[in-house]
Structure formats: structure tokens, C-alpha cells
Design a protein around this motif. Structure first.
Motif, short mmCIF file in Angstrom:
data_model
loop_
_atom_site.label_atom_id
_atom_site.label_comp_id
_atom_site.label_asym_id
_atom_site.label_seq_id
_atom_site.Cartn_x
_atom_site.Cartn_y
_atom_site.Cartn_z
N THR A 67 9.76 19.63 -10.28
CA THR A 67 9.65 20.53 -11.36
C THR A 67 8.80 21.74 -11.08
OG1 THR A 67 9.98 18.65 -12.82
CG2 THR A 67 9.38 20.90 -13.69
N VAL A 68 7.71 21.38 -10.26
CA VAL A 68 6.65 22.58 -10.00
C VAL A 68 7.67 23.56 -9.01
CG1 VAL A 68 4.69 22.86 -8.43
CG2 VAL A 68 4.72 21.24 -10.21
N GLY A 69 8.42 23.13 -7.99
CA GLY A 69 9.37 23.87 -7.16
C GLY A 69 10.32 24.63 -8.13
N VAL A 70 10.83 24.12 -9.13
CA VAL A 70 11.66 24.76 -9.82
C VAL A 70 11.11 26.02 -10.72
CG1 VAL A 70 13.14 24.90 -11.81
CG2 VAL A 70 13.29 22.88 -10.33
N VAL A 71 9.95 25.57 -11.05
CA VAL A 71 9.08 26.90 -11.67
C VAL A 71 8.58 27.96 -10.76
CG1 VAL A 71 6.86 27.26 -13.13
CG2 VAL A 71 8.41 25.14 -13.48
N ARG A 72 8.29 27.39 -9.51
CA ARG A 72 7.70 28.30 -8.63
C ARG A 72 8.52 29.11 -7.77
NH1 ARG A 72 3.62 26.01 -4.28
NH2 ARG A 72 3.55 28.12 -3.56
N PHE A 73 9.57 28.85 -7.31
CA PHE A 73 10.42 29.33 -6.50
C PHE A 73 10.68 30.49 -6.84
CE2 PHE A 73 11.33 25.74 -3.48
CZ PHE A 73 10.26 25.67 -2.91
N PRO A 74 11.26 31.52 -5.99
CA PRO A 74 11.48 32.96 -6.67
C PRO A 74 12.81 33.17 -7.18
CG PRO A 74 11.41 32.95 -3.91
CD PRO A 74 10.97 31.42 -4.68
N ASP A 75 14.12 32.92 -6.78
CA ASP A 75 15.21 33.09 -7.22
C ASP A 75 16.27 31.76 -7.61
OD1 ASP A 75 16.14 32.38 -4.65
OD2 ASP A 75 17.69 33.99 -5.03
N PHE A 76 17.17 31.99 -8.07
CA PHE A 76 17.79 30.87 -8.64
C PHE A 76 18.51 29.82 -7.61
CE2 PHE A 76 22.37 29.36 -8.93
CZ PHE A 76 22.30 28.40 -9.76
N TYR A 77 18.72 30.73 -6.49
CA TYR A 77 19.43 29.66 -5.49
C TYR A 77 18.40 28.59 -4.67
CZ TYR A 77 23.69 32.25 -5.50
OH TYR A 77 24.80 32.96 -6.08
N THR A 78 17.16 29.38 -4.74
CA THR A 78 16.02 28.30 -4.13
C THR A 78 15.64 27.49 -5.12
OG1 THR A 78 14.53 30.16 -4.69
CG2 THR A 78 15.08 30.12 -2.30
N ARG A 79 15.50 27.83 -6.51
CA ARG A 79 15.05 26.78 -7.47
C ARG A 79 16.15 25.63 -7.59
NH1 ARG A 79 14.91 31.42 -11.51
NH2 ARG A 79 12.81 32.21 -10.72
N MET A 80 17.33 25.77 -7.19
CA MET A 80 18.32 24.73 -7.05
C MET A 80 17.66 23.58 -6.10
SD MET A 80 22.25 26.23 -6.70
CE MET A 80 21.92 26.29 -5.02
N HIS A 81 17.25 23.91 -4.86
CA HIS A 81 16.94 23.17 -4.04
C HIS A 81 15.79 22.12 -4.24
CE1 HIS A 81 19.54 25.04 -0.99
NE2 HIS A 81 18.78 26.14 -1.13
N ALA A 82 14.91 22.77 -5.05
CA ALA A 82 13.55 22.09 -5.56
C ALA A 82 14.49 21.09 -6.75
CB ALA A 82 12.66 23.07 -6.29
N VAL A 122 5.56 15.28 -18.68
CA VAL A 122 5.11 16.61 -18.21
C VAL A 122 6.20 17.44 -17.50
CG1 VAL A 122 3.58 17.61 -16.56
CG2 VAL A 122 2.76 15.86 -18.12
N SER A 123 6.89 16.78 -16.65
CA SER A 123 7.89 17.70 -15.82
C SER A 123 9.12 17.94 -16.84
CB SER A 123 8.46 16.86 -14.66
OG SER A 123 9.40 15.68 -15.06
N ILE A 124 9.29 17.30 -17.80
CA ILE A 124 10.12 17.85 -18.86
C ILE A 124 9.84 19.01 -19.66
CG2 ILE A 124 11.30 17.08 -21.20
CD1 ILE A 124 11.89 14.49 -20.23
N SER A 125 8.57 18.98 -19.65
CA SER A 125 7.90 20.07 -20.58
C SER A 125 8.06 21.41 -19.61
CB SER A 125 6.42 20.22 -21.12
OG SER A 125 6.29 18.58 -21.36
N LEU A 126 7.87 21.11 -18.24
CA LEU A 126 7.91 22.32 -17.46
C LEU A 126 9.07 22.78 -17.14
CD1 LEU A 126 5.53 21.23 -14.57
CD2 LEU A 126 5.02 23.09 -16.18
#
Lengths: 102, 169, 123
Positions: free
Chosen positions: C34-49, A14-18
Motif C-alpha cells: 500500500t505504501v508503494g501504491v501511495v508513493r509511486f508516481p504514475d498509474f502503471y507503476t502503482r499497479m506493480h505495487a 491501516v493499509s485499507i485506510s491508505l
């Protein structure tokens, strides 16, 4: 125990798809590179998990190779997009000015 | 290659050879002649490439510092777990309460090895990432501003300098 | 003390179960990252997730696999993967972050990152 393993494998899938979603959506190039890098880390973990689900831990050799290729390919992609060529020497020094403004 | 004189150069090459042979044996675990000869060829090629790349020296293989680095590693694992918890909470909250900030951190590390260890430790801890290193200043991006307030990296800086350079802790 | 000895004597009985539970925990951590990577607003914050996945998720998955593994060679391979991940992970993250920084990408800082104005459209 097999059920637990199946749940874990499914979670990684699932996380790969996300992460693929983020790689497709990602507004900038760097979002995509980050997503692909993270994607490869999860693929490696999935390979290991599949090895245990199928009872063939030899899959771990492939996972090990994947860990190395992941790193090299990330660096290669970043190098290509900074210099637009693989032929540039990555020596120390003020090379930042050569980077293309994006 | 021979930064520490010819003797140390050979010593580090020998260390790399032993490490590579041990790695091959542990990875394959089979003692058939064909596989052993393949392993010998791989080790020879790797040694040749490492010599050609000029990367076998005191800095890339700090064998003598292993005990100190292992102690530092355990401390770093604790820090990583604490920081992980904070980032996980930030990911799962219904409302985003993140407060990203860019800060400059001054380090006391002198050698390249110490600086690399310090920058990599900051990056490895979730919630903080090193963006660039210029001289003795590191540009750090933090998920929460309070994680990167002045003095927040002092402890890590001191421990890294002690582990990689032998400065008094 | 007797309890501890019984605990150790049954090591091979509970080992796979503990490993499977750790794997589930690792999978949950990976999904959270992964949820954090999808949710966070910009590139630098996604990196942390993303680095949550690389550190704690990978560690507990590999630890769980190590507890389930049938022989020592497998454990050694898992340890090698773990060491490689911990050496190359931060380096790759730093390389991506540095490339974005050198290319002139500005991070969204402060409270602006929380609002809906935070999303910076890429080029």
C-alpha cells in the motif's frame, strides 16, 4: 497470540485506510479503480482475520463471496466506463475503436 | 460447446458436475436433506448457465494437463517470490530508483490457452504487467527496465508453451 | 531425528503461533504494497505495487490463517479463496491496465519517473 493477531488485523486496517486515500486522491479514473480493487482484496483478508480474532471462521464464507464479487464488479466498472453501457456484447474483435478517448 | 465431438462435450460436462458437487460438499460440510437439495438445485442452475454460456470445452477445462500445470505452478511461485523481493525493496527505498519501461515481447505460444497463461503469468509476477496482446506480441510494462530486457521472458515463455501446448521444452 | 519427532509431536502446540507470525508478516507485506501504491508516481507503476499485496501478502496471510484453523473445512475454504485470488487477481489487473492503455494513457518511462516532473495530471 491474540496480540499478534490484533497487530496483523491493525496492519491490514491501516493499509485499507491508505488505499482509501489513494482512491480519493488518484488523479485518473484508473487509479481509483485500481485502488478500489486492491481495497476489496484487503477487505477480504480483513474479514478472514476478524473471523479468526472473534473465533468464528464462518466469516470465511463471506470472504469467499467478496473475492468473487470484487472481480465481477471491477470488470463491470471497467466495461461501463469503456462503453458507457452494460448492454454491449464483449465479443472479440477490434472493439478498441469504440472506446471513448479519455 | 462440442469442439471435441459430442462425446468429449458430455465428458467435460460430467467433469464440471463432479467438481461442483465436490465443491458444494467441501464448502458446507453438512449432510441435512434441506441443504443437500439446495445444493442439487445450485449445481443444476450452474450447469445450465455454463451450457448456455458455451464455456464447457477442452480449452476452459484442461483436466488432462493438470500434472504439467502443477509443476509449472511451483516454478511460477519461485519466480513470484523473487520478483516480490525486488518490488518490496523499490517500495521501501528512501529514494525512488524505479526505471519503468514499455517493451514488446514476442511469444512462441500458439493456442489461446497458452497465450492467456503466459500473459497472466507475466501479470502475476510483481514488477511486470501485460497491457495488451496482439497476435503473438505482448505489450509489457515493467517497473525496472532491466527486468524486461530482450530474453528476460524467454524462460517463462518456453515453460508456458511446454505446459499448455506440450511443445518440447 | 529425535528433534524432528518432538517437533512433529508438538505440532498442535506451535501451529497457532507460527500461523499468527505468518499473519503479521502478511500484514507487513500488505502495508508495504500500500505504501508503494501511495508513493509511486504514475498509474502503471502503482499497479506493480498493488500486485505485491495481491500475491505475497495474501498468500502469507491465508497460509497463517490456515495454520491457525480449527478444522479441515476451514483450510479448504482458505485454499479456495487463495485459488480464486490467484486466478482473478492478474485478470483484473490486466483488465484495468488494458483499459488505461486503450484509453490512450501514456506511461511515464525511464528516469523521468523518479523526478518531480513525473506526475501526470489526469483528465
Amino acid at each position: 497470540m491474540n496480540l499478534l493477531l490484533a497487530i496483523a488485523t491493525f496492519g491490514v486496517l491501516v493499509s485499507i485506510s491508505l488505499m482509501l486515500l489513494r482512491a480519493l486522491l488518484g488523479p485518473t479514473l484508473y487509479d481509483r479503480v485500481l485502488a478500489v480493487n486492491s481495497f476489496s482484496t484487503k477487505t477480504l483478508l480483513l474479514l478472514g482475520m476478524l473471523g479468526f480474532v472473534m473465533g468464528r471462521p464462518a466469516f470465511l464464507d463471506i470472504a469467499l463471496l467478496y473475492a468473487l464479487i470484487n472481480f465481477v464488479s471491477t470488470i463491470a466498472i471497467l466495461k461501463f466506463f469503456r462503453y458507457r453501457s452494460f448492454q454491449v456484447s464483449m465479443a472479440r474483435g477490434p472493439v478498441a475503436s469504440q472506446g471513448e478517448e479519455r | 460447446m462440442n469442439k471435441g465431438g459430442a462425446f468429449f462435450g458430455v465428458g467435460y460436462l460430467l467433469g464440471l458436475f463432479v467438481a461442483l458437487v465436490a465443491f458444494w460438499l467441501a464448502m458446507s460440510g453438512l449432510m441435512k436433506p434441506l441443504l443437500l437439495s439446495l445444493g442439487a438445485v445450485s449445481v443444476a442452475i450452474t450447469l445450465f448457465l455454463a451450457m448456455r454460456l458455451d464455456v464447457v470445452d477442452k480449452e476452459s477445462a484442461p483436466y488432462l494437463r493438470w500434472p504439467v500445470f502443477i509443476g509449472y505452478w511451483f516454478w511460477l511461485m519461485g519466480e513470484i517470490i523473487k520478483a516480490n523481493w525486488r518490488v518490496i525493496r523499490a517500495c521501501l527505498r528512501a529514494d525512488l530508483d524505479i526505471n519503468p519501461a514499455l517493451v514488446k515481447v514476442k511469444t512462441r505460444c500458439k493456442s489461446d490457452l497458452a497465450k492467456t497463461t503466459f500473459a497472466n503469468s507475466i501479470t502475476l509476477t510483481p514488477g511486470t504487467v501485460t497491457l495488451s496482446v496482439e497476435g503473438d506480441k505482448l505489450l509489457v510494462h515493467a517497473l525496472y527496465e532491466q527486468d524486461a530486457e530482450p530474453g528476460a521472458f524467454d524462460d517463462m515463455d518456453r515453460r508456458t508453451a511446454a505446459a499448455a501446448e506440450g511443445a518440447p521444452a | 531425528m529425535e528433534i524432528w519427532e518432538a517437533f512433529l509431536a508438538n505440532f498442535h502446540a506451535w501451529r497457532p503461533w507460527a500461523g499468527a507470525l505468518l499473519c503479521v508478516l502478511g500484514a507487513v507485506l500488505v502495508v508495504i504494497g500500500t505504501v508503494g501504491v501511495v508513493r509511486f508516481p504514475d498509474f502503471y507503476t502503482r499497479m506493480h505495487a498493488a500486485s505485491v499485496t495481491d500475491t505475497s501478502g495474501a498468500t502469507s496471510l491465508l497460509l497463517g490463517m490456515g495454520l491457525m484453523s480449527p478444522d479441515l473445512v476451514t483450510v479448504f475454504k482458505l485454499a479456495a479463496i487463495w485459488v480464486f485470488l490467484f486466478l482473478t487477481g492478474p485478470t483484473a489487473t490486466h483488465a484495468i491496465a488494458n483499459a488505461a492503455h486503450v484509453a490512450g494513457m501514456q506511461p511515464v518511462t525511464g528516469a523521468r519517473a523518479r523526478g518531480d516532473v513525473g506526475e501526470r495530471e489526469g483528465d
